[in-house]
Write a protein that holds these residues in place. Structure first.
Motif, PDB file in Angstrom:
ATOM      1  N   ALA A  25      42.545  49.041  21.759  1.00  0.00           N
ATOM      2  CA  ALA A  25      42.818  48.843  23.055  1.00  0.00           C
ATOM      3  C   ALA A  25      43.642  49.778  23.693  1.00  0.00           C
ATOM      4  O   ALA A  25      43.174  50.452  24.938  1.00  0.00           O
ATOM      5  CB  ALA A  25      43.533  47.434  23.298  1.00  0.00           C
ATOM      6  N   ALA A  37      41.635  52.133  26.444  1.00  0.00           N
ATOM      7  CA  ALA A  37      42.140  52.433  27.868  1.00  0.00           C
ATOM      8  C   ALA A  37      42.594  53.733  28.276  1.00  0.00           C
ATOM      9  O   ALA A  37      42.222  54.111  29.329  1.00  0.00           O
ATOM     10  CB  ALA A  37      43.409  51.603  27.811  1.00  0.00           C
ATOM     11  N   GLY A  45      43.612  49.089  32.470  1.00  0.00           N
ATOM     12  CA  GLY A  45      42.902  48.911  31.387  1.00  0.00           C
ATOM     13  C   GLY A  45      43.459  47.956  30.044  1.00  0.00           C
ATOM     14  O   GLY A  45      42.699  47.231  29.486  1.00  0.00           O
ATOM     15  N   LEU A  46      44.755  48.232  29.772  1.00  0.00           N
ATOM     16  CA  LEU A  46      45.540  47.488  28.759  1.00  0.00           C
ATOM     17  C   LEU A  46      45.767  45.976  29.287  1.00  0.00           C
ATOM     18  O   LEU A  46      45.433  45.170  28.293  1.00  0.00           O
ATOM     19  CB  LEU A  46      46.890  47.991  28.525  1.00  0.00           C
ATOM     20  N   ALA A  57      41.914  44.272  29.448  1.00  0.00           N
ATOM     21  CA  ALA A  57      41.105  44.557  28.273  1.00  0.00           C
ATOM     22  C   ALA A  57      40.624  43.022  27.709  1.00  0.00           C
ATOM     23  O   ALA A  57      39.273  42.775  27.566  1.00  0.00           O
ATOM     24  CB  ALA A  57      41.816  45.282  27.237  1.00  0.00           C
ATOM     25  N   THR A 102      36.762  42.135  27.740  1.00  0.00           N
ATOM     26  CA  THR A 102      36.077  41.922  26.477  1.00  0.00           C
ATOM     27  C   THR A 102      35.323  40.642  26.391  1.00  0.00           C
ATOM     28  O   THR A 102      34.243  40.535  26.243  1.00  0.00           O
ATOM     29  CB  THR A 102      37.179  41.792  25.284  1.00  0.00           C
ATOM     30  N   ALA A 157      38.436  45.082  21.453  1.00  0.00           N
ATOM     31  CA  ALA A 157      39.369  45.062  22.386  1.00  0.00           C
ATOM     32  C   ALA A 157      39.186  46.341  23.063  1.00  0.00           C
ATOM     33  O   ALA A 157      39.172  46.645  24.331  1.00  0.00           O
ATOM     34  CB  ALA A 157      40.728  44.581  22.056  1.00  0.00           C
ATOM     35  N   GLY A 158      39.078  47.314  22.082  1.00  0.00           N
ATOM     36  CA  GLY A 158      38.954  48.910  22.412  1.00  0.00           C
ATOM     37  C   GLY A 158      37.787  48.988  23.441  1.00  0.00           C
ATOM     38  O   GLY A 158      38.085  49.871  24.476  1.00  0.00           O
ATOM     39  N   GLY A 166      36.485  46.908  25.585  1.00  0.00           N
ATOM     40  CA  GLY A 166      36.868  46.096  26.650  1.00  0.00           C
ATOM     41  C   GLY A 166      38.006  46.778  27.512  1.00  0.00           C
ATOM     42  O   GLY A 166      37.745  46.987  28.782  1.00  0.00           O
ATOM     43  N   ALA A 167      38.843  47.361  26.760  1.00  0.00           N
ATOM     44  CA  ALA A 167      39.775  48.317  27.397  1.00  0.00           C
ATOM     45  C   ALA A 167      39.140  49.589  28.112  1.00  0.00           C
ATOM     46  O   ALA A 167      39.416  49.898  29.349  1.00  0.00           O
ATOM     47  CB  ALA A 167      40.941  48.821  26.498  1.00  0.00           C
ATOM     48  N   ALA A 171      37.269  48.359  31.322  1.00  0.00           N
ATOM     49  CA  ALA A 171      38.085  47.965  32.136  1.00  0.00           C
ATOM     50  C   ALA A 171      39.038  49.065  32.939  1.00  0.00           C
ATOM     51  O   ALA A 171      38.810  49.022  34.162  1.00  0.00           O
ATOM     52  CB  ALA A 171      39.039  46.988  31.889  1.00  0.00           C
ATOM     53  N   SER A 172      39.476  50.047  32.194  1.00  0.00           N
ATOM     54  CA  SER A 172      40.177  51.138  32.680  1.00  0.00           C
ATOM     55  C   SER A 172      39.155  52.383  33.507  1.00  0.00           C
ATOM     56  O   SER A 172      39.696  52.679  34.352  1.00  0.00           O
ATOM     57  CB  SER A 172      40.962  51.900  31.514  1.00  0.00           C
TER      58      SER A 172
END
Length: 123
Positions: A30, A34, A64-65, A68, A72, A87-88, A90-91, A94-95
């Motif tokens: 994550a 991010a 992003g963190l 996340a 995700t 989670a990576g 998703g981060a 998001a970021s």
């Protein structure tokens, strides 16, 4: 050729993100996702100056963190059940998107007539 100041800043940012990945409780994927998403956002915004890019890099990284898990979950609901979303990913998503979405919402809120009284324009 890259400028020495921007190259040094890039190395410092990568080193900082790598150090954050070693903290307990933070998912290393994550953190790196991010950072990668924040870097994609900053590199894709041509109209910003260097100072604003650094500030937006930090804001996108933190956002992003924070976002996340939500990103995700949203991505996992849109994909087939057999696809697992880390989670990576998703981060990263998001970021890369959260600051752009917030700027667009702020611009939309500024153009609405409901907020003119708050700006001192309505009497």
């Amino acid at each position: 050729m890259a400028e020495p100041a921007s190259t040094s800043a890039t190395y410092a940012a990568v080193a900082g993100a790598s150090l954050l990945a070693m903290f307990p409780g933070l998912d290393a994927g994550a953190v790196l996702g991010a950072f990668a998403g924040a870097a994609v956002f900053v590199m894709s915004s041509n109209e910003l100056g260097v100072g604003k890019k650094l500030v937006f890099l930090a804001l996108a990284f933190v956002a992003g963190l924070i976002a996340a898990p939500m990103a995700t979950t949203l991505l996992a609901t849109m994909l087939p059940a057999r696809v697992q979303v880390s989670a990576g990913v998703g981060a990263l998503l998001a970021s890369a998107l959260v600051i752009k979405v917030l700027i667009r919402l702020i611009n939309k809120a500024d153009s609405m007539d409901l907020l003119t009284g708050m700006k001192g324009g309505g009497k």
